[in-house]
Structure formats: C-alpha cells, structure tokens
Design an enzyme around this catalytic site. Sequence first.
Site, PDB file in Angstrom:
ATOM      1  N   THR A 144      -2.880  -3.577   4.917  1.00 40.64           N
ATOM      2  CA  THR A 144      -3.173  -2.269   4.338  1.00 40.64           C
ATOM      3  C   THR A 144      -3.105  -2.308   2.807  1.00 40.64           C
ATOM      4  O   THR A 144      -2.286  -3.047   2.235  1.00 40.64           O
ATOM      5  CB  THR A 144      -2.213  -1.194   4.896  1.00 40.64           C
ATOM      6  N   SER A 179       6.464   3.009   2.905  1.00 45.51           N
ATOM      7  CA  SER A 179       7.043   3.484   4.183  1.00 45.51           C
ATOM      8  C   SER A 179       7.453   2.239   4.963  1.00 45.51           C
ATOM      9  O   SER A 179       6.993   1.121   4.656  1.00 45.51           O
ATOM     10  CB  SER A 179       6.006   4.268   4.995  1.00 45.51           C
ATOM     11  N   TYR A 181       6.419   1.498   7.781  1.00 49.17           N
ATOM     12  CA  TYR A 181       5.158   0.981   8.327  1.00 49.17           C
ATOM     13  C   TYR A 181       4.492   0.046   7.314  1.00 49.17           C
ATOM     14  O   TYR A 181       4.108  -1.082   7.646  1.00 49.17           O
ATOM     15  CB  TYR A 181       4.195   2.144   8.675  1.00 49.17           C
ATOM     16  N   HIS A 182       4.333   0.532   6.068  1.00 49.90           N
ATOM     17  CA  HIS A 182       3.652  -0.296   5.079  1.00 49.90           C
ATOM     18  C   HIS A 182       4.449  -1.578   4.799  1.00 49.90           C
ATOM     19  O   HIS A 182       3.863  -2.647   4.615  1.00 49.90           O
ATOM     20  CB  HIS A 182       3.418   0.499   3.781  1.00 49.90           C
ATOM     21  N   LYS A 185       3.772  -4.319   7.267  1.00 49.35           N
ATOM     22  CA  LYS A 185       2.539  -5.063   6.973  1.00 49.35           C
ATOM     23  C   LYS A 185       2.802  -6.113   5.878  1.00 49.35           C
ATOM     24  O   LYS A 185       2.206  -7.191   5.894  1.00 49.35           O
ATOM     25  CB  LYS A 185       1.449  -4.105   6.508  1.00 49.35           C
TER      26      LYS A 185
END
Length: 390
Positions: A144, A179, A181-182, A185
């Site tokens: 991302t 976050s 989530y990020h 990644k």
Amino acid sequence: MKVVILGIDGYIGWPLALRLLKEGHDVVGVDSFYTRARVSEVGSGSITPIKDMKDRIKDASKFYGKTIGFYEGDINDPDFVYMFMEREKPDAIVHLAEQRSAPYSMIGLKQARETLIQNMGGTINLVYAMKDIVPKAHLLKLGTMGEYGTPNIDIPEGFFEIEYRGRKDTLPFPKFAGSWYHWSKVHDTNNLMFANRVWGLRITDVMQGVVYGTGTKEIKETESYTRFDIDEVWGTALNRFCVQAVLGMPVTAYGKGEQRRGFLSLEDSISCLMLGLNKPPEIGEYRVYNQFDEHYSINELAAYVKENGEKILGREVEIKHVENPRVEKDQHYYNPEHKKLKELGYKPSGNLRAELEKIIEDVNRFRENAIRFKDAVMPRTYWKESRGLK
Ligand code: USQ
C-alpha cells in the site's frame, strides 16, 4: 500462464480473475471468505449484489468458456498453502488475501493482533511454499502507498539513493505507516525483501493507492459484480462519499480535509496488475511499483462528489468536516513518484470525474441496499480510543 489468486472473492480479486480468464490464462482462486464475515460483523455488506463463489465461477465460465479452480481455506495455515501450491504449481501468485482495513485494525487489541498475525503469517507461509515448490514463480503482492506515510520529502518507488556522512548507498525508503494495518504491509515488505535476498524469489511489491469504482469492462459484460463496501470500517473515501451523496447524508471530510492520497480506478488497478503479471521481474529480482493514477486532497474529492452528485441527483450535497477519527496529518507535503508502471505501458483509462458519474449512478441503482447499511456509514472507530484489555 497459470495464476493463483489469493483473495479471489475480494474487491480486486474477482475483477482480476475475470480479466485473466478473458485473456486466456488459467485461473485458480483461494479464499477463506474472511472479508464477507468481518463486514457483516460491523452490520454492513456489499451494496452491489455478489453471488457465492460457486455461482460466480459458473457465470464466469459460461461467459468466457473456461472454468476457475477454487480452494476454500485460510492461508495462515501452512499445510493448506503447501497443499494447493503442490497441486497447482502456478507460474504466478497474486497475493490479495490480507485484512485490508485500516480502521478495522484500530478497533482494539484483538483486531490489531488479528491483522498483524494474519497478514504476516499468510505471507511467510507463501514465501516458504514458493521456495520449496515453485522457486521460479512470480509473486505479485499487494502492498500500500500508506506504507510510506506522508514524509516532508518526495517519495520514490521503494528505494532511494542516500548520502550519509560522506558515504552513499541505495536503501529502502523509510516507512512511516498510519495504522496497524498499514504497518502489517510494511512488515510484509521487509519480509519479502529478505526472502528475495536469501532465496532469490522474484517478487513485485505493489504500493497501491486508494481504489475506487464499481466496475471494469469484464464486470460490465458479465454483470458479475464485485463487492462495494460503504461502511466506516470497510468502505474507502471516494466510494463512501458517493454513497453519502446518494443517501442524502453529509460527505464526511475528516479533519481539515487537506490530507492527500494517491487514487486509481478499479479498471486501472486491474490493468496495472495485469501489466505486472505480463511483464514479470527477472528471476531473482525484487521490484516495487507505486500504483496510482493521480493524487488528490480529500477536499478536492468531496468537491467533485458534490458537483457531480448535485448534477445527477438534482439536489444539494452537503460536505461536512467532522472530527478526524484517525491520527494523521491533515495538511502535508505529498509528492510520490510513479514512473515505473507508465514505463511498462500503463495508460490511465479515463478520468476520475467521468468515473464518479458511473459510481453515483450505480450506487443510486443499489440504493435500497445502501439504505439497509445506513447506520454503519458515519465514523465511529477512533484511533486514540483503540480498546486494549481494559
Ligand atoms: N477519509 C475521509 N473521510 C472518510 C473516509 C476517509 O476524510 O469518510 C480520509 C482518511 O482520513 C484518509 C483518506 O481519506 O486520510 C483515505 O482513507 P480511506 O479509508 O479511503 O483509505 P485507507 O484507510 O488509507 O485504506 C484504503 C484501503 C487499504 C489500502 C489503502 C491505500 O482500505 O486497503 O491499502 O486505501 S493508501 O491509502 O494509499 O494507503
């Protein structure tokens, strides 16, 4: 080419499967239906009608005369990954099977752990299975743009040349995600670079921006929709703004609305992934693309939705600056590079404003579904209030 798509049931997975099938490739899908389950837990669902996998495959093969293989299971289970990799021995693997929501990862400790463990676990299983079974296959993995964050300098594509205390090197560009989530990644990216370094796996790590839209050419011709999420956890900025306009709700620009992100349409996302597959890296190469078309501020997007929404819907669309539930800069420099895909031949399919009209019309068509999930649209996940054990 035989391509295994991990996460074939998702927003990008399904249209990618249709494109690959249409272009004559052999497609095998893997999915645990994780996204369907988690979206329904927050009281929401796709507003476009999505069939179950059996019927999706039936529709696609009726149209393109070729069937899709499918395995249901969780790639966080290494035995499962080794089982389908042994059986299928793909030429390429597209890895889209991750928890993909920043707000979900910030709900609390349970969701943060799930995101980190699930995403990193799946990826590590995959690189081991590749090394042991198909060491020359190409892994195209979805990362991302959010891995980079919003530094006050230009963002290169993965690597940059740096001079420090009189010496020079080419190093991975520093990551500053916003976050769990990020960050998951970012951790994947580090692990992929290492897998490439020790075993020479050929990998494309795609730093993708925010994807918007309801359709691609193949979705249009098959009428086999992909999911379209609208809630505050699983829906993303532009798609949500269109839904808010159609439902007569205010368009929620978080904070000052000056935060900028790279965006691209679903059609272009699929075209770029196809380019990456058709023009793979060399054996032993690890490459990074920044995959987006243009960058926009949230205020610009909200203004486009207002302008187009008012024209199509014939009534006022309100823009509301609400308290930003996230911890992020809402005014910052942003200048990411994105040359590599263009060098491979990427040409954007259209412009954001034209696509916006299509999204608003589609959302209007599925308005009844959007009304069902109306209560899940406004923000309620606040980064600062992420729940621990207490
Ligand atoms: N935003 C608003 N109002 C809203 C929703 C979002 O102002 O109602 C703002 C957010 O504050 C943020 C920006 O829009 O600054 C983007 O948020 P988003 O929810 O559209 O996207 P994000 O959480 O960053 O994540 C999405 C996908 C993720 C993908 C990422 C690409 O869910 O899977 O990796 O976009 S990127 O943003 O480039 O990292």
